[in-house]
Design an enzyme around this catalytic site. Structure first.
Site, PDB file in Angstrom:
ATOM      1  N   VAL A 143     -46.125 -41.992 -10.082  1.00 51.57           N
ATOM      2  CA  VAL A 143     -44.710 -42.334  -9.867  1.00 51.57           C
ATOM      3  C   VAL A 143     -44.471 -43.826 -10.111  1.00 51.57           C
ATOM      4  CG1 VAL A 143     -44.289 -40.477  -8.228  1.00 51.57           C
ATOM      5  CG2 VAL A 143     -44.994 -42.720  -7.362  1.00 51.57           C
ATOM      6  N   ASP A 144     -45.517 -44.612 -10.056  1.00 53.49           N
ATOM      7  CA  ASP A 144     -45.356 -46.065 -10.211  1.00 53.49           C
ATOM      8  C   ASP A 144     -45.036 -46.487 -11.640  1.00 53.49           C
ATOM      9  OD1 ASP A 144     -45.851 -46.448  -7.521  1.00 53.49           O
ATOM     10  OD2 ASP A 144     -48.010 -46.593  -7.822  1.00 53.49           O
ATOM     11  N   MET A 190     -40.029 -46.490  -3.201  1.00 54.65           N
ATOM     12  CA  MET A 190     -41.418 -46.873  -3.443  1.00 54.65           C
ATOM     13  C   MET A 190     -41.530 -47.900  -4.575  1.00 54.65           C
ATOM     14  SD  MET A 190     -43.489 -43.293  -2.958  1.00 54.65           S
ATOM     15  CE  MET A 190     -44.188 -42.902  -1.357  1.00 54.65           C
ATOM     16  N   GLY A 191     -42.717 -48.432  -4.716  1.00 56.00           N
ATOM     17  CA  GLY A 191     -42.991 -49.407  -5.770  1.00 56.00           C
ATOM     18  C   GLY A 191     -43.450 -50.724  -5.185  1.00 56.00           C
TER      19      GLY A 191
END
Lengths: 420, 420
Positions: A143-144, A190-191
């Site tokens: 997902v990053d 996120m991240g």
């Protein structure tokens, strides 16, 4: 060519579509019974190989495998486990060889992000350095969105679609409430190292007048005064302010914004959350009523709002990984190559694992607007096709229907257990 | 019968489907041009009436009104504004009469929860006590599901579907990770006074062995030791633990769990979040790695995963409100009457606003399992039909397509502004 079994495993944080890659691997392997025997899936990633916990996917029906296409999470279990170098921990590699030999495994497919591709690369060295012939192919996932070479990473498009959709929906909510109630809404996404996911929030609106009014990227040092001034200006101009904040938002000196330094009633350090920290900052400085949300796992598990583009790419990298293995490739990873953005066209290329491992792709700085609070047209052009298309799962009793695998372990053939 | 204009407004926290009720009101009114002239929507609820800020919905095309069916939030703006009694603040009621008279308004539709139905009831008294003839009908709405008489409240079913779906998806995520990483996941959901929304998380699984393993209800006093013991047991039995926690979870003495009493670095009281508070509690006591999410507005704005049942009911109460008005009813609210749960059958009844106002429907205690951590079969039977059916919105550019109303204000006819 002799028939060999295959080993497939999932590694690192899972996604809404990593099982689609599993489906791509298994379905494609099933089409080549003259070359690939069974596909064993590692129970909990590479740990399953080390422990000789091999899930025999041949026990699963075609329908069950197909259901992986719409099942989030990692159906065989994932792991956070980084293998050391061959020279540092030869014992682990010897164990892998033992297990692979015992189960006649000739193909190794490892589905994960940067760290996982590092593992895949190290395993590929077994062939040369330990004389056990095995074909190793990486299957990209994260997902990053930070793997090098590939235009995007399977898993990212679906999080991006979730974040853009959620930002849009929550913005409509707060816009309705702002006259007499909540004026600031903060969504934490996120991240930790890169702002790709936060940037996707920008797809909810178009231009500075539409929410989100502020995006906070890890790439741009957080300045309290500039942030508060922009919040205040948004509330003045539009009546409300929507903020999408990366969990990795940080000060110039590298301190995370989420490290508020708070203590709970027992004097224990409070574990942050950038959203509540920012919300309190706004409340203290400007007095606005706020709401905040932290999407956390919901964002990366949200298969119900997955991007059809992402699902297709996730499946395809699984499929191509098997085809590459059968074509005699070694230590490579299928990558997504963008031909054009609009209309979107892409094909599969390949990258050597030796160069993929441990490299992080950063978000280009020209994807962030000059004021540091938004995305540019270049960024929009890059992101837009990745969230396109819907791929709703089937529903049963009002909730998504998911795969129920038997996950039968193959009988162990080795005498000794192995501690990981 | 003379043609009169109608006033419609949205009040209180908005939902994923309150605009479907607006659509029901406006479309039905448009079918009766012989009785209803224009439908004016209050800009920001009743505040719009007091300020004479009336949105002329006749400026909107049929297509734009239809698009309200799939647009979350309150398209005309909502408010948190509670009117005093007629005797306490006659000035406001006189103002309403002035505005209604100036715009020839003979119908009043107020779309909201308990407080809002209280306002609707008070406005209905204008007719008797101030001699201005107006027909007042309430339109039920609230994610809290706490209105009396009605079997359920439009808005709730969609939040319930979101929470059940998100709990399922996140559970699959953590199940994949638990062997070598996160072991506890906590999802915080709305419901300060009642556990209806938290209960919906229970629909993600079936039986004690399936997640969520723990639901925390405001109705059941929170006991730290019992909670931690159950978390530990779940991790032992299943490898992980999924918790759905109501924001209203509280100790025996009424203190909210979220009031951790924490201070930030500046000594300011930290505004909670039950999820991070519980997560820290687990970490301190048991040492497990955790993740937590706070759904906040995302849950009540999530039109993309709305329940088709809920959308239909939201539309229908809007439609029936208009039909009741035209049938000469006064000071009533359409309610949903359940005929049977499986297969689900319901019809519309009515309840007097005088009795709806300011009554809260609690969750029956037999909906909570004996151990206090789960839902019973009775609860499941009640909840199940409310989340059934999907009603995905149309998408454009990868995100939901929403209504874009012109929201043109009718020309003011009164000389004086009014301060609210």
């Amino acid at each position: 060519m002799a028939i060999k079994n295959a080993f497939y495993a999932q590694s690192g944080g899972v996604t809404a579509v990593i099982n689609a890659s599993a489906c791509g691997v298994i379905e494609t392997a099933r089409k080549h019974p003259d070359q690939i025997g069974k596909v064993y899936a590692g129970r909990n990633g590479i740990i399953g190989a080390l422990r000789e916990e091999l899930i025999d996917t041949s026990e699963e029906s075609d329908d069950a495998i197909r259901a992986l296409m719409h099942t989030p999470g990692g159906a065989f279990g994932s792991c956070r486990y980084k293998m050391k170098n061959l020279t540092e921990n030869r014992r682990e590699y010897e164990r892998l060889v033992e297990v692979f030999r015992a189960h006649d495994i000739g193909y190794f497919f490892y589905n994960g992000g940067g760290d996982s591709q590092d593992t895949a690369f190290k395993v590929s060295q077994i062939a040369d350095k330990m004389g056990y012939p095995i074909t190793c192919i990486g299957v990209p996932k994260t997902v990053d969105n930070d793997l090098p070479f590939t235009d995007c990473c399977p898993g990212f498009g679906s999080v991006a679609k979730y974040v853009a959709t959620s930002t849009l929906e929550a913005s409509l909510d707060i816009r309705s409430m702002c006259e007499s109630s909540t004026k600031v809404f903060i969504l934490e996404v996120m991240g930790r190292h890169a702002g790709w996911i936060a940037a996707a929030g920008g797809l909810a609106g178009n231009g500075r007048d539409e929410p989100p009014h502020i995006i906070l990227f890890p790439e741009i040092p957080f300045e309290r005064e500039a942030f508060l001034a922009r919040v205040e200006q948004s509330v003045k101009d539009y009546g409300y302010c929507v903020v999408v904040a990366s969990e990795g938002a940080q000060y110039e000196d590298g301190r995370f914004v989420a490290d508020a330094g708070g203590k709970d009633a027992f004097g224990h350090t409070q574990l942050g959350g950038v959203a509540p920290t920012l919300a309190n900052m706004v409340k203290q400085a400007l007095g606005y009523k706020f709401h905040w949300a932290v999407a956390d796992y919901l964002q990366r598990a949200a298969r119900h709002i997955a991007s059809a583009t992402d699902v297709e790419q996730a499946y395809t990298v699984g499929q191509k990984a098997v085809e590459m293995a059968l074509a005699g490739k070694q230590a490579v990873m299928p990558i997504i190559v963008r031909e054009q953005s609009s209309p979107y066209r892409w094909h599969i290329g390949e990258a050597p694992l030796s160069e993929v491992a441990n490299q992080e792709k950063k978000m280009p700085i020209h994807y962030i607007s000059d004021d540091g609070f938004g995305i540019t047209e270049d960024c929009r052009e890059y992101l837009q096709p990745l969230i396109e298309g819907e791929a709703f799962p089937p529903f049963e009793n009002g909730i998504p229907k998911v795969a129920h695998l038997k996950n039968v372990l193959a009988e162990k053939k080795l005498k000794t257990p192995f501690e990981v």
